[in-house]
Design a protein around this motif. Structure first.
Motif, PDB file in Angstrom:
ATOM      1  N   GLU A   1     141.505  28.210  -2.637  1.00  0.00           N
ATOM      2  CA  GLU A   1     142.903  28.620  -2.660  1.00  0.00           C
ATOM      3  C   GLU A   1     143.011  29.859  -3.549  1.00  0.00           C
ATOM      4  OE1 GLU A   1     145.632  25.389  -3.393  1.00  0.00           O
ATOM      5  OE2 GLU A   1     144.472  24.092  -2.071  1.00  0.00           O
TER       6      GLU A   1
ATOM      7  N   LYS B   1     129.294  20.124   2.373  1.00  0.00           N
ATOM      8  CA  LYS B   1     130.598  20.366   1.773  1.00  0.00           C
ATOM      9  C   LYS B   1     130.842  19.468   0.562  1.00  0.00           C
ATOM     10  CE  LYS B   1     134.659  21.780   0.991  1.00  0.00           C
ATOM     11  NZ  LYS B   1     135.820  21.953   1.806  1.00  0.00           N
TER      12      LYS B   1
ATOM     13  N   ASN C   1     131.106  20.643  -3.491  1.00  0.00           N
ATOM     14  CA  ASN C   1     132.234  20.337  -4.376  1.00  0.00           C
ATOM     15  C   ASN C   1     131.819  19.426  -5.531  1.00  0.00           C
ATOM     16  OD1 ASN C   1     133.984  22.015  -3.132  1.00  0.00           O
ATOM     17  ND2 ASN C   1     135.190  20.445  -2.109  1.00  0.00           N
TER      18      ASN C   1
ATOM     19  N   LEU D   1     130.123  21.690  -8.093  1.00  0.00           N
ATOM     20  CA  LEU D   1     131.090  22.508  -8.846  1.00  0.00           C
ATOM     21  C   LEU D   1     131.848  21.653  -9.870  1.00  0.00           C
ATOM     22  CD1 LEU D   1     132.512  24.679  -5.909  1.00  0.00           C
ATOM     23  CD2 LEU D   1     130.965  25.432  -7.733  1.00  0.00           C
TER      24      LEU D   1
ATOM     25  N   PHE E   1     132.059  29.145 -13.144  1.00  0.00           N
ATOM     26  CA  PHE E   1     132.415  27.721 -13.189  1.00  0.00           C
ATOM     27  C   PHE E   1     131.929  27.032 -14.459  1.00  0.00           C
ATOM     28  CE2 PHE E   1     134.690  25.820  -9.583  1.00  0.00           C
ATOM     29  CZ  PHE E   1     135.060  27.005  -8.992  1.00  0.00           C
ATOM     30  N   LEU E   2     131.817  27.835 -15.529  1.00  0.00           N
ATOM     31  CA  LEU E   2     131.512  27.255 -16.845  1.00  0.00           C
ATOM     32  C   LEU E   2     132.666  27.528 -17.804  1.00  0.00           C
ATOM     33  CD1 LEU E   2     127.732  27.876 -17.675  1.00  0.00           C
ATOM     34  CD2 LEU E   2     128.854  25.720 -17.097  1.00  0.00           C
TER      35      LEU E   2
ATOM     36  N   PHE F   1     139.420  20.424 -13.902  1.00  0.00           N
ATOM     37  CA  PHE F   1     139.702  20.746 -12.495  1.00  0.00           C
ATOM     38  C   PHE F   1     140.751  19.822 -11.903  1.00  0.00           C
ATOM     39  CE2 PHE F   1     135.904  17.946 -12.397  1.00  0.00           C
ATOM     40  CZ  PHE F   1     136.344  16.925 -11.554  1.00  0.00           C
ATOM     41  N   GLY F   2     141.461  20.380 -10.898  1.00  0.00           N
ATOM     42  CA  GLY F   2     142.441  19.603 -10.151  1.00  0.00           C
ATOM     43  C   GLY F   2     142.478  20.137  -8.739  1.00  0.00           C
TER      44      GLY F   2
ATOM     45  N   LEU G   1     138.520  19.112  -5.179  1.00  0.00           N
ATOM     46  CA  LEU G   1     137.463  18.571  -6.040  1.00  0.00           C
ATOM     47  C   LEU G   1     137.712  17.123  -6.465  1.00  0.00           C
ATOM     48  CD1 LEU G   1     136.357  21.529  -8.398  1.00  0.00           C
ATOM     49  CD2 LEU G   1     135.717  21.053  -6.055  1.00  0.00           C
TER      50      LEU G   1
ATOM     51  N   PHE H   1     147.572  24.073 -10.096  1.00  0.00           N
ATOM     52  CA  PHE H   1     146.257  23.587 -10.547  1.00  0.00           C
ATOM     53  C   PHE H   1     145.325  24.733 -10.879  1.00  0.00           C
ATOM     54  CE2 PHE H   1     142.818  23.989  -7.335  1.00  0.00           C
ATOM     55  CZ  PHE H   1     143.520  24.556  -6.293  1.00  0.00           C
TER      56      PHE H   1
END
Ligand code: UDX
Length: 436
Positions: free
Chosen positions: A152, A208, A212, A215, A253-254, A260-261, A265, A325
């Motif tokens: 997104e 997929k 996720n 991540l 992604f660190l 996360f929301g 995920l 989010f």
């Protein structure tokens, strides 16, 4: 090619518009008449940068249309299933009823030789199960899975120039009719060098959820380090920079913070665990339970920090900056920001929240939530400021000017995006997550 896209939510609307942009004739079908009417007028039903323009150019070209009539599917030869697979109410597994209904609809209106391609995120084994439901009276269709990795806020670019394509076809055969159809659909990105993996159904489904899960694990790993950093006086952002220079680890992604929301995920790691239990393989993904717990603990930690900074919470004025989010989205599904705002309100705080695009969606979930149109209004008279979604306008707030608006200079940077020295220098009591 003549394509249909069943389901015009985040995934389907963007996919339909992107396919028209690639030169195909596309009909998007959805049961929601309001959404279809909006899309047909060229209005994006949600905030996604670049989507409006893509829709308008597709509609103007005459290659893109939307309909509530499933009969419209008969005009296409290749059908994408792009409906949602939300978390089941009160359970960890995925609700596949929309996928099943969409597949049945395609069978009801398709014809011999059609290709049916799933894009929705599904538990491994779903395609096998769907193929077994095809009856003798149904058209002879070929079934494939082509998972979507769009983010997104970047959905348009991710659809037009994906970083890889995965075609899951029966037995993983490259000469499968569905693989040939999909190669035609994605002729342009493939010509431009997009890597392609042609594989079997199960691998495509797993790619997929595995992506996720990885991540989510990466984010929870760094948030676990943030917990350790908080207890030991270390700084998690410097730690992330230092380990991220190792090319095997990578810095993306660190970013430690409130976690996360979103619509993907959280539900995907839970559905993965539920599927593993069904397969008798719960131990293989038991770590995802910890990933989920670490993630949720970060939300609780922000609420706790607010209490520490304020002394007591009831009646205290708190400015919440961000409800989505993540930035560049109006999505509040499983949003850490919205959860923190609601928890503070439940603890008696007088919360005033601002978000450039997500306020209406947040109020739809929590009608009691007080939202205002600008950061300035939220900040006026606040005794504590909490930055929860790192929209650019919040990241760029000037500490000295912001200090003029509030009644107490306390700030929690729940995304670790502010410069602590600048804020502390302007007289603020600054708290990041996992930062000194
Ligand atoms: C995700 C996947 O990235 C995408 O490939 C898949 O198709 C759908 O799910 P999305 O949900 O749009 O995409 O958001 P993403 O950018 O992955 O961020 C997810 C959440 O993680 C956000 O709440 C974000 O704020 C958070 N995050 C991300 C962190 O907390 N730290 C980070 O370092 C990165």
């Amino acid at each position: 090619m003549r394509l249909s896209v069943v389901g015009c939510g985040y995934l389907g609307a963007v996919h339909a518009a992107a396919m028209a942009d690639l030169g195909h004739d596309v009909v998007g079908v959805d049961v929601d008449a309001r959404k279809v009417a909006q899309l047909a007028r060229g209005e994006a039903p949600f905030f996604e940068p670049g989507l409006q323009e893509l829709l308008l150019s597709g509609l103007r070209s005459g290659r893109l249309r939307f309909s509530t009539d499933p009969g419209a599917l008969s005009s296409a030869d290749l059908h994408f299933i792009a409906v949602g697979t939300p978390q089941l109410s009160g359970r960890a597994g995925a609700d596949l009823s929309y996928v099943d209904a969409a597949f049945a609809q395609v069978l009801a209106h398709g014809k011999d030789g059609d290709v049916v391609v799933g894009k929705s995120t599904v538990p491994v084994g779903t395609v096998e199960r769907l193929s077994a439901t095809v009856g003798d009276d149904d058209p002879r269709v070929t079934l494939a899975w082509n998972p979507e990795f769009l983010r997104e806020g970047h959905a348009v670019a991710d659809s037009l120039t994906p970083d890889r394509l995965v075609f899951g076809v029966a037995d993983g055969a490259r000469d499968d009719a569905a693989a040939a159809g999909l190669a035609q659909v994605y002729e342009k990105p493939l010509r431009d060098g997009t890597p392609l993996i042609v594989t079997d159904w199960a691998t495509a489904e797993l790619v997929k959820v595995a992506a996720n899960a990885f991540l989510a694990t990466k984010i929870s790993f760094i948030n676990a380090m943030a917990e350790i950093a908080e207890a030991t006086g270390a700084d998690v952002t410097q730690l992330a920079d230092a380990i991220g220079h190792d090319a095997r680890i990578g810095r993306r992604f660190l970013n430690a913070g409130v976690g996360f929301g979103g619509g993907c995920l959280p539900k995907d790691i839970r559905a993965f665990q539920a599927r593993a239990v069904e397969l008798g393989l719960a131990d293989s993904v038991v770590f995802l339970d910890e990933v989920d717990k670490i993630n949720l603990r970060r939300r609780a930690r922000v609420v706790e920090l607010a209490g520490e900074l304020l002394g007591s919470t009831p009646g205290r004025r708190v400015a919440v900056l961000g409800l989505a989010f993540k930035p560049d989205s109006d999505d509040v599904r499983d949003s850490p920001a919205l959860e923190v705002a609601c928890a503070l309100r439940a603890a008696g705080a007088e919360v005033v929240a601002a978000d450039p695009h997500a306020a209406a969606n947040a109020r739809a979930r929590d009608p009691e939530l007080v939202t205002v149109d600008s950061a300035e209004e939220a900040l006026a008279g606040a005794e504590l400021v909490i930055l929860l979604t790192e929209w650019r306008e919040f990241r760029e707030l000037d500490p000295a000017r912001t200090a003029q608006l509030v009644s107490g200079r306390r700030i929690i940077d729940a995304r670790n995006v502010l410069d602590p020295e600048a804020w502390i220098g302007a007289g603020w009591e600054y708290r990041g997550l996992g930062r000194r």
